[in-house]
Design an enzyme around this catalytic site. Structure first.
Site, PDB file in Angstrom:
ATOM      1  N   LYS A 192      -2.506  -1.152 -18.285  1.00 17.18           N
ATOM      2  CA  LYS A 192      -1.908  -2.160 -17.395  1.00 17.18           C
ATOM      3  C   LYS A 192      -3.006  -2.790 -16.541  1.00 17.18           C
ATOM      4  CE  LYS A 192      -0.179  -2.347 -13.330  1.00 17.18           C
ATOM      5  NZ  LYS A 192      -0.759  -3.653 -12.962  1.00 17.18           N
ATOM      6  N   CYS A 301     -15.772  -0.565  -5.085  1.00 20.09           N
ATOM      7  CA  CYS A 301     -15.347   0.680  -4.434  1.00 20.09           C
ATOM      8  C   CYS A 301     -16.526   1.472  -3.881  1.00 20.09           C
ATOM      9  CB  CYS A 301     -14.513   1.513  -5.394  1.00 20.09           C
ATOM     10  SG  CYS A 301     -15.292   1.671  -6.993  1.00 20.09           S
TER      11      CYS A 301
HETATM   12  P1  ADP Z   1      -5.308  -3.300  -4.547  1.00 20.80           P
HETATM   13  O1  ADP Z   1      -4.486  -3.103  -3.293  1.00 20.80           O
HETATM   14  O2  ADP Z   1      -6.731  -3.468  -4.273  1.00 20.80           O
HETATM   15  O3  ADP Z   1      -4.726  -4.317  -5.465  1.00 20.80           O
HETATM   16  P2  ADP Z   1      -4.085  -1.175  -5.952  1.00 20.80           P
HETATM   17  O4  ADP Z   1      -4.380   0.268  -5.927  1.00 20.80           O
HETATM   18  O5  ADP Z   1      -2.801  -1.622  -5.319  1.00 20.80           O
HETATM   19  O6  ADP Z   1      -5.296  -1.908  -5.300  1.00 20.80           O
HETATM   20  O7  ADP Z   1      -4.107  -1.754  -7.422  1.00 20.80           O
HETATM   21  C1  ADP Z   1      -4.806  -1.201  -8.503  1.00 20.80           C
HETATM   22  C2  ADP Z   1      -3.888  -1.148  -9.694  1.00 20.80           C
HETATM   23  O8  ADP Z   1      -2.793  -0.291  -9.379  1.00 20.80           O
HETATM   24  C3  ADP Z   1      -3.262  -2.496 -10.085  1.00 20.80           C
HETATM   25  O9  ADP Z   1      -3.185  -2.561 -11.496  1.00 20.80           O
HETATM   26  C4  ADP Z   1      -1.878  -2.406  -9.481  1.00 20.80           C
HETATM   27  O10 ADP Z   1      -0.918  -3.203 -10.140  1.00 20.80           O
HETATM   28  C5  ADP Z   1      -1.570  -0.934  -9.675  1.00 20.80           C
HETATM   29  N1  ADP Z   1      -0.531  -0.392  -8.785  1.00 20.80           N
HETATM   30  C6  ADP Z   1      -0.221  -0.792  -7.526  1.00 20.80           C
HETATM   31  N2  ADP Z   1       0.811  -0.054  -7.050  1.00 20.80           N
HETATM   32  C7  ADP Z   1       1.163   0.821  -8.010  1.00 20.80           C
HETATM   33  C8  ADP Z   1       2.143   1.858  -8.123  1.00 20.80           C
HETATM   34  N3  ADP Z   1       2.995   2.121  -7.150  1.00 20.80           N
HETATM   35  N4  ADP Z   1       2.199   2.556  -9.274  1.00 20.80           N
HETATM   36  C9  ADP Z   1       1.339   2.315 -10.283  1.00 20.80           C
HETATM   37  N5  ADP Z   1       0.402   1.357 -10.236  1.00 20.80           N
HETATM   38  C10 ADP Z   1       0.300   0.612  -9.133  1.00 20.80           C
END
Ligand code: ADP
Length: 499
Positions: A192, A301
């Site tokens: 994803k 990061c």
């Molecule tokens: P950022 O805030 O920098 O976008 P994230 O950790 O939110 O960092 O995003 C990294 C990846 O994790 C993206 O592919 C995002 O869609 C995914 N992501 C965000 N929230 C969730 C979740 N609750 N479960 C699984 N994947 C997630």
């Protein structure tokens, strides 16, 4: 005057002309079951680049089923040598289409085209080739058991169906880090990509099919975190989830994985110390500091965002630093002159400018930058000024929280003990930098810092053969090198009774 920008490569134009972009499930490019799409934006202009089909629970379920069928079926018959050849072929195809990938990455993520060309694309190619090499070299052992007359050996087997969730800062390279190692070990994958930057992963999907991968082995489903990401990490038929992103999301992934106790590896954030001693090469340290903080707009990061400078040279160093930072050319990624592009999204812009305000309120002084970019040509994009904060102490929020933007907090230190103490005074532990010409000091500090990578007299050096990952709340598991094979294999002991 508006900066001159590249004319898009004909292949990029062609790729974008078929819309909405479909996801790769079971060897086919398909729409979302819901019919939903989302926009992916150009961060330099905030305009829509193209619509993308939005994966949700149902699509993820189909992708997992396809991966499972492939894993239990045709993929099992594919030899290690063939896996090697397939990965090699993907590398060749990316290399052949390098300029297209570089432009697509810059368009979607915002990063300067010269960085996409020099770093993201070649590192991706190298990564695929490196793990192609491993496909034929993963083996078990025979064991000298004393328990009786047995022939006992181990098998290194793939884990099965692997869910991989990646961020937007290095969209293509992160896809390569995840896919190449998993495939070398014989797993099947559902990837994803981040919702902000799905394009290069989808183009990679096309090349994966062109390379001849059997259907279902690699599935690529763009969608949002709370829907597609959550569906993947909680899916009961996914055996492992590999995640790179924020630590808060990392916690959610762990919780979601509990249902079937899937294996989890996490590469999370950082607040890395970059420590400059008086006896170091100041010019080298200045260059290293700039590279460590402003590369990729600071959306890295392991960025060296806590700059510790020995008190004796603190003022001189930060003044020289600020003189250099002021010269960084901020502009659209598609301009060859730009050294720093826009942040990836409006959300990211708000986050970074929010921290610029927090820093000022905390009493830090922006000795350069400190605001959104002022050039009116850049007003539609998510541009911020590269910023150096002085007057910072290590307790401030700007020194403790990950900003994920082009902002460095400069903090003085007294001596080696103070540098190590303050350097380790963080919940994170991803990386660190040390600048000194004293060999003993270099080794002592490298040993004392609690971080997964320590760079001495360099920063942000990467190679597919080196492990990368975190101490403390920067995550667990190591990507890169032989270490990533641990993430994607499991060991079976086999006992043959010879009596
Ligand atoms: P950022 O805030 O920098 O976008 P994230 O950790 O939110 O960092 O995003 C990294 C990846 O994790 C993206 O592919 C995002 O869609 C995914 N992501 C965000 N929230 C969730 C979740 N609750 N479960 C699984 N994947 C997630």
């Amino acid at each position: 005057m508006a900066t001159k920008q590249l004319e898009l490569h004909p292949q990029v134009v062609k790729f974008l002309s078929s819309a909405p972009k479909k996801m790769l499930i079971n060897g086919e490019f398909v729409s979302a079951k819901s019919g939903k799409t989302f926009d992916t934006l150009n961060p330099a202009t905030s305009e829509v680049i193209v619509k993308v089909c939005e994966a949700d629970k149902e699509d993820i379920d189909l992708a997992v089923k396809a991966a499972r069928a492939a894993f239990e079926g045709e993929w099992k018959k594919v030899t290690p040598y063939k896996r090697q050849q397939l990965l090699m072929k993907v590398a060749d195809l990316i290399e052949k289409n390098a300029e297209e990938f570089a432009q697509l990455e810059t368009l979607d993520n915002g990063k300067p085209i010269n960085e996409s060309r020099a770093v993201d694309v070649p590192a991706t190619v190298e990564h695929f080739r490196y793990y192609a090499g491993w496909a034929t070299k993963i083996h078990g052992e025979t064991l000298p058991v004393s328990a009786g007359n047995f022939f006992t050996y181990t098998l290194r087997e793939p884990i099965g169906v692997v869910g991989q969730i990646i961020p937007w800062n290095f969209p293509l390279l992160m896809a390569a880090w995840k896919i190449a190692a998993a495939i070398a070990c014989g797993n099947c994958v559902v990837l994803k990509p981040a919702e902000q930057t799905p394009l290069t992963a989808l183009r990679l999907g096309e090349l994966i099919m062109e390379a001849g991968f059997p259907k279902g082995v690699i599935n690529i489903c763009p969608g949002f975190g709370e829907t597609a990401g959550a569906a993947l990490s909680s899916h009961m038929d996914v055996d492992k989830v590999a995640f790179t992103g924020e630590y808060i999301t990392g916690r959610k992934i762990i919780q979601a994985s509990a249902g079937n106790l899937k294996r989890v590896s996490l590469e999370l954030g950082g607040k890395s110390p970059n420590i400059v001693f008086t006896d170091g090469d100041m010019e080298g340290a200045l260059r290293g500091c700039i590279g460590s903080v402003f590369f990729n707009q600071g959306q890295v990061c392991c960025a060296g965002t806590r700059l510790f400078v020995e008190s004796k040279i603190y003022d001189e160093f930060i003044n020289k630093l600020s003189d250099k930072v002021k010269k960084i050319k901020v502009g659209p990624g598609l301009s060859e002159e730009s050294q720093m592009g826009p942040l990836v999204s409006d959300e990211q812009l708000k986050r970074v400018t929010g921290y610029l305000d927090i820093g000022k309120k905390e009493g830090a002084k922006a000795i350069c930058g400190g605001d959104r970019a002022k050039d009116s040509d850049l007003s539609k994009g998510y541009f911020v000024e590269p910023t150096v904060f002085a007057n910072v102490n290590n307790k401030m929020r700007i020194a403790q929280e990950e900003i994920f933007g082009p902002v460095v907090s400069a903090i003085p230190f007294k001596d080696i003990n103070d540098a190590v103490f303050q350097g380790n005074e963080t919940t994170y532990g991803l990386a660190a930098g040390v600048w000194t010409n004293d060999l003993k000091k270099a080794h002592a500090v490298a040993k004392a810092l609690k971080a997964g990578t320590v760079w001495v007299n360099c920063y942000n050096c990467f190679d597919p053969c080196t492990p990368f990952g975190g101490y403390k709340q920067s995550g667990y598991g190591r990507e890169g090198g032989i270490h990533a094979l641990e993430l994607y294999t499991q060991t079976k002991s086999v006992w043959i009774n010879l009596d």
